[in-house]
Design an enzyme around this catalytic site. Structure first.
Site, PDB file in Angstrom:
ATOM      1  CD  GLU A  94      -2.813  -1.102   2.553  1.00 14.15           C
ATOM      2  OE1 GLU A  94      -2.511  -0.389   3.279  1.00 14.15           O
ATOM      3  OE2 GLU A  94      -3.697  -1.701   2.563  1.00 14.15           O
ATOM      4  CB  CYS A 107       2.675   7.336   3.437  1.00 14.46           C
ATOM      5  SG  CYS A 107       3.175   6.731   4.778  1.00 14.46           S
ATOM      6  CB  CYS A 114       6.449  -5.612   8.690  1.00 12.08           C
ATOM      7  SG  CYS A 114       7.662  -4.924   9.885  1.00 12.08           S
ATOM      8  CB  CYS A 118       4.893  -3.068  16.168  1.00 13.24           C
ATOM      9  SG  CYS A 118       6.475  -2.582  15.584  1.00 13.24           S
ATOM     10  CB  CYS A 121       1.596  -2.344  13.376  1.00 13.75           C
ATOM     11  SG  CYS A 121       1.880  -2.050  11.769  1.00 13.75           S
ATOM     12  N   GLY A 165       6.630  -2.379   6.060  1.00 12.02           N
ATOM     13  CA  GLY A 165       7.915  -2.588   6.443  1.00 12.02           C
ATOM     14  C   GLY A 165       8.668  -1.859   7.214  1.00 12.02           C
ATOM     15  CD  GLU A 166      12.923  -0.486  10.478  1.00  8.90           C
ATOM     16  OE1 GLU A 166      13.398   0.262  10.222  1.00  8.90           O
ATOM     17  OE2 GLU A 166      11.821  -0.327  11.648  1.00  8.90           O
ATOM     18  CB  SER A 197       9.336   6.191   9.965  1.00  6.23           C
ATOM     19  OG  SER A 197       8.995   6.133  11.165  1.00  6.23           O
ATOM     20  CB  SER A 220       7.954   3.798  15.507  1.00  4.81           C
ATOM     21  OG  SER A 220       7.539   4.310  14.261  1.00  4.81           O
ATOM     22  CG  HIS A 222       5.066   4.002  19.711  1.00  6.16           C
ATOM     23  ND1 HIS A 222       4.255   4.711  18.911  1.00  6.16           N
ATOM     24  CD2 HIS A 222       5.135   3.146  18.380  1.00  6.16           C
ATOM     25  CE1 HIS A 222       4.274   4.927  17.608  1.00  6.16           C
ATOM     26  NE2 HIS A 222       5.003   3.660  17.367  1.00  6.16           N
ATOM     27  CB  CYS A 339      -0.405  -1.296   5.909  1.00  7.04           C
ATOM     28  SG  CYS A 339       0.787  -0.141   4.867  1.00  7.04           S
TER      29      CYS A 339
END
Length: 348
Positions: A94, A107, A114, A118, A121, A165-166, A197, A220, A222, A339
């Site tokens: 996406e 984005c 991924c 997390c 997510c 994804g990372e 990110s 990220s 949190h 996502c």
């Protein structure tokens, strides 16, 4: 057995020039084809109208262009556009176009699924299928740039790597894609308009600093309490906050680039005074700003949006020490949830 053809975009300009020389043509033909592939975004060799038909046939016999296809596009009443992007092997990722009054932000995704876990997510519920190639990342940006021009009458202004994804677990391909996005032979965008990110992988943050990258960094976070962060992002047990802090201090020493912390406040998880105090302390280590993000619940589970009162407690405490805080409201609520927290993001 027929050999699988290579994606021509895996070749550098020099390699393309060499290919043409080796096949009895002029080196400049490589420049022509390279321009078609990147700045003109050709989907097929037939698109290359100033290249001889025999040359196009030769390319067809030797290579493929594994271009993406926007399978479905949803447009929100607030102007947000979500693309379901089909890849050459049938997998789907996406990407999202996020408009404001003054700019449009893409984005984009960097992996199919991924490999991190997390708990909040949606993408983490999909196993990582593979990394995206540089061309597939670039194509997402190109598609959103076209949508920006079509719907908002101006080119894409910002890019955030906050989709599936990372990015730092697909580091080489992400860097190659950014190199093309920022190249005058590609889209010519300023790296200052790009933000990557990460969930916080210390050694890769240090590598980015050593590589002297020019784009911006978002983390990220949190929670600034290890136990709470591990509850939210279990993989972070392998990357304790002291290691992350050290990597971010290293980043700032090398780049002098301020860090953005992405931070969702959840009811009963990180909406207490101890969590606020921990974030305030963590923000003092490195020059930074904080984006407090409105959460899109993915089910009726433990991760639910915190109260406005809790958000205000964070804002007040951070502003008291001079930290710039922005609250990011969710975008595109009337279309399928993007996502992870994709639809919530804007570039700085």
């Amino acid at each position: 057995m027929q050999m699988e053809k290579k994606d021509i975009r895996a070749l550098s300009k020099d390699q393309l020039r060499d290919f043409f020389v080796e096949n009895g043509d002029k080196a400049f033909r490589g420049n022509q084809v390279y321009e078609w592939l990147w700045s003109k975004g050709a989907h097929s060799f037939e698109d290359m109208t100033n290249v001889a038909k025999t040359t196009r046939s030769m390319l067809e016999n030797n290579f493929v262009i594994n271009h993406i296809k926007v399978d479905t596009m949803q447009k929100s009443t607030d102007g947000t556009v979500k693309n379901a992007v089909r890849l050459h092997d049938g997998l789907v990722v996406e990407s999202v176009l996020i408009p404001t009054d003054t700019r449009t932000t893409a984005c984009v995704s960097s992996q199919v699924g991924c490999s991190l876990d997390c708990n909040f997510c949606a993408t983490a519920r999909l196993k990582r299928m593979r990394n995206l190639e540089p061309g597939e990342i670039y194509d997402q940006v190109l598609a959103i740039d076209k949508e920006s021009r079509l719907y908002y009458n101006h080119p894409l202004s910002n890019i955030v790597f906050m989709g599936m994804g990372e990015p730092l677990m697909n580091y080489n391909n992400v860097i190659k894609a950014i190199d093309m996005i920022t190249s005058e032979e590609g889209l010519g965008m300023s790296p200052k308009r790009i933000m990557v990110s990460t969930s916080g992988i210390p050694k890769m943050i240090k590598k980015m600093a050593d590589d002297d990258v020019k784009f911006k960094l978002a983390v990220s976070l949190h929670s600034a309490i290890d136990e709470t962060r591990a509850r939210i992002m279990p993989f972070s047990k392998n990357f304790p906050l002291k290691d992350l802090r050290e990597a971010l201090e290293y980043w700032y020493r090398k780049t002098k680039s301020k860090i953005s912390y992405e931070y969702v406040v959840w009811k009963g998880i990180n909406d207490d005074k101890a969590s606020v105090d921990a974030l305030v302390k963590f923000c003092k280590y490195v020059p930074c700003k904080v984006n407090l993000i409105e959460y899109n619940p993915i089910d009726d589970g433990e991760f639910q949006q915190a109260s406005e009162e809790s958000i205000m407690a964070y804002i007040k405490a951070l502003e008291n020490i001079g930290i710039v805080v922005k609250v990011r409201r969710s975008r595109g609520k009337d279309i399928d949830a993007a996502c992870g927290q994709l639809a919530n993001k804007e570039a700085e």
